[in-house]
Design a protein around this motif. Structure first.
Motif, PDB file in Angstrom:
ATOM      1  N   GLY A 104      -2.092   4.804   2.279  1.00 18.87           N
ATOM      2  CA  GLY A 104      -3.429   4.318   2.564  1.00 18.87           C
ATOM      3  C   GLY A 104      -4.195   3.816   1.368  1.00 18.87           C
ATOM      4  N   THR A 105      -3.586   3.772   0.195  1.00 15.75           N
ATOM      5  CA  THR A 105      -4.269   3.286  -1.002  1.00 15.75           C
ATOM      6  C   THR A 105      -3.762   1.888  -1.351  1.00 15.75           C
ATOM      7  N   ASN A 106      -4.522   1.186  -2.167  1.00 12.91           N
ATOM      8  CA  ASN A 106      -4.159  -0.173  -2.574  1.00 12.91           C
ATOM      9  C   ASN A 106      -3.212  -0.134  -3.776  1.00 12.91           C
ATOM     10  N   LEU A 107      -2.106   0.574  -3.586  1.00 13.59           N
ATOM     11  CA  LEU A 107      -1.075   0.703  -4.623  1.00 13.59           C
ATOM     12  C   LEU A 107       0.283   0.380  -4.008  1.00 13.59           C
ATOM     13  N   ASP A 131       5.753   7.920   4.698  1.00 13.81           N
ATOM     14  CA  ASP A 131       4.771   6.836   4.682  1.00 13.81           C
ATOM     15  C   ASP A 131       5.371   5.534   5.222  1.00 13.81           C
ATOM     16  N   SER A 133       0.833  -1.197   0.000  1.00 12.04           N
ATOM     17  CA  SER A 133       0.000   0.000   0.000  1.00 12.04           C
ATOM     18  C   SER A 133       0.870   1.250   0.000  1.00 12.04           C
ATOM     19  N   THR A 134       0.283   2.350  -0.468  1.00 13.50           N
ATOM     20  CA  THR A 134       0.969   3.641  -0.509  1.00 13.50           C
ATOM     21  C   THR A 134       0.006   4.709  -0.030  1.00 13.50           C
ATOM     22  N   VAL A 193      -0.505   7.769  -6.345  1.00  4.84           N
ATOM     23  CA  VAL A 193      -1.768   7.954  -5.637  1.00  4.84           C
ATOM     24  C   VAL A 193      -2.693   8.849  -6.465  1.00  4.84           C
ATOM     25  N   PRO A 243      -2.860   6.518 -10.653  1.00  2.25           N
ATOM     26  CA  PRO A 243      -2.667   5.072 -10.424  1.00  2.25           C
ATOM     27  C   PRO A 243      -2.012   4.347 -11.592  1.00  2.25           C
ATOM     28  N   HIS A 297       4.542   7.991  -4.348  1.00  2.00           N
ATOM     29  CA  HIS A 297       3.385   8.788  -3.937  1.00  2.00           C
ATOM     30  C   HIS A 297       2.710   9.443  -5.138  1.00  2.00           C
TER      31      HIS A 297
END
Length: 391
Positions: free
Chosen positions: A37-40, A326, A34-35, A73, A76, A70
């Motif tokens: 808080g995202t699913n990346l 992060d 994750s990055t 984000v 994507p 980042h």
């Protein structure tokens, strides 16, 4: 080593010595799913600046993987395509950037235009040559990454020396050009006329892996200064037309400049500038610079540029940049353990990048090389919090 916000200085008087540097990735962190808080995902490549100078060798600073990831984000589609995971391009163009050099123009009674450029020097080597670039090298991961990764995973310490078997030294053909132009502030970009650069400086392959200029002594002056031998470039130019019927500025002697232009008597004066504002970092008690804050300081350094640099010693994992990268507490502590290994084994006087095969290495401004307080030799780093002109 200190890294002031106004830039890394060389020792005063440097003239023609070689400054060795290169970026290589180190596995200072682990990959993340994750990055922000995202699913990346975020990769594990920390691109690290290595220096090769006379008084400092080895890693200095690095970009965290989050510096690159980042961006995914907001976009994507970039996930997995940035330098947190990808290799760098080994075939980038090579350029020399000189910024602006003052110049003035004048027209004689015949309508011919002349120009004078502020006196400009190049370091000079043996004969009529100046070395600009030496041994550009590309590396693959086997050159350093594999040994360091094995070390961090429990193996024996890596020496830090780049393995030449994982490197490729680029060769030069001698081709090149220059885009220097003379113009006034009012001149449109499309009408800015180039210098006839090759009339006084020919790009040349001094050796298969060394690029520089061979000077035409009809237009340049070779002499010595307190710093060393140097070449003085032409100061006077005449706006002419070349064989391709294109305008160009050709170098001429001072004697060929018409007296009525006043260019020979003209003197370039240092512009009056306001005192620069100091570079400062946040001072609020709740900022990342104060929480958890430094382990020692403040201290001051006085580099040769006339500034005063104020710095503190931070525990590596507690430096402000990592608090905004992060990383969880555990991830920062894992990085702390790896950096302690580096600090205890990699010193500034070992060989990392391959040494040059010609010339001498330059020196970093000695004021920027600092000694940690007792007990902070491993796992702590000096972070600059302020830089200001000396009062």
């Amino acid at each position: 080593m200190l890294w002031p916000p106004d830039g890394l200085n060389l020792k005063q008087g440097t003239c023609g010595e070689l400054f060795g540097y290169g970026y290589l990735p180190l596995p200072l962190t682990s990959t993340k799913s994750s990055t922000a808080g995202t699913n990346l995902p975020t990769g594990d490549q920390s691109w690290t600046l290595f220096l090769n100078t006379r008084n400092f060798k080895g890693p200095v600073a690095f970009f965290t993987p989050y510096f690159w990831s980042h961006g995914s984000v907001a976009e994507p589609r970039l996930a997995g395509k940035l330098l947190d995971t990808r290799p760098s391009n080994p075939n980038r163009a090579l350029q020399m950037e000189t910024q602006y050099i003052p110049a003035v123009q004048a027209t004689d009674r015949k309508g011919e235009t002349y120009a004078r450029v502020a006196r400009t020097y190049f370091p000079s080597g043996p004969g009529a040559e100046s070395v600009l670039v030496h041994r550009i090298t590309s590396y693959n991961k086997s050159a350093l990454w594999d040994a360091v990764k094995a070390w961090f995973d429990g193996g024996s310490p890596a020496s830090g020396a780049v393995d030449p078997r994982g490197s490729c030294v680029h060769t030069f053909t001698g081709k090149g050009g220059a885009t220097w132009r003379i113009y006034t502030a009012e001149t449109p970009d499309k009408k800015r006329v180039p210098l006839a650069w090759n009339s006084f400086a020919s790009p040349t392959a001094i050796s298969s892996n060394t690029f520089g200029y061979r000077w035409n002594n009809q237009h340049v002056i070779t002499n010595s200064s307190n710093e060393g031998p140097r070449v003085t470039l032409p100061e006077f130019f005449h706006l002419s037309t070349n064989n391709n019927q294109k305008a160009e500025w050709r170098p001429i002697s001072p004697e060929a400049v018409p007296a009525e232009t006043g260019l020979v008597e003209y003197q370039f004066k240092r512009p009056r500038e306001e005192a620069p504002e100091p570079y400062v970092t946040p001072d609020k008690p709740a900022s990342c610079w104060k929480r958890p804050g430094p382990a020692a300081g403040p201290f001051q350094a006085h580099p040769g540029d006339g500034s005063v640099v104020t710095y503190y010693w931070y525990r590596f994992a507690d430096q402000p940049a990592l608090l905004n990268a992060d990383l969880t507490v555990k991830e920062r502590e894992d990085m702390q353990a790896r950096v302690v290994k580096l600090h205890r084994n990699w010193t500034k006087d070992r060989e990392y990048l391959a040494p040059p095969t010609r010339g001498k290495l330059a020196e970093i401004d000695p004021a920027l090389i600092v000694t940690p307080p007792p007990g902070l030799e491993a796992g702590y780093v000096p972070i600059v919090a302020r830089q200001a002109a000396k009062e």
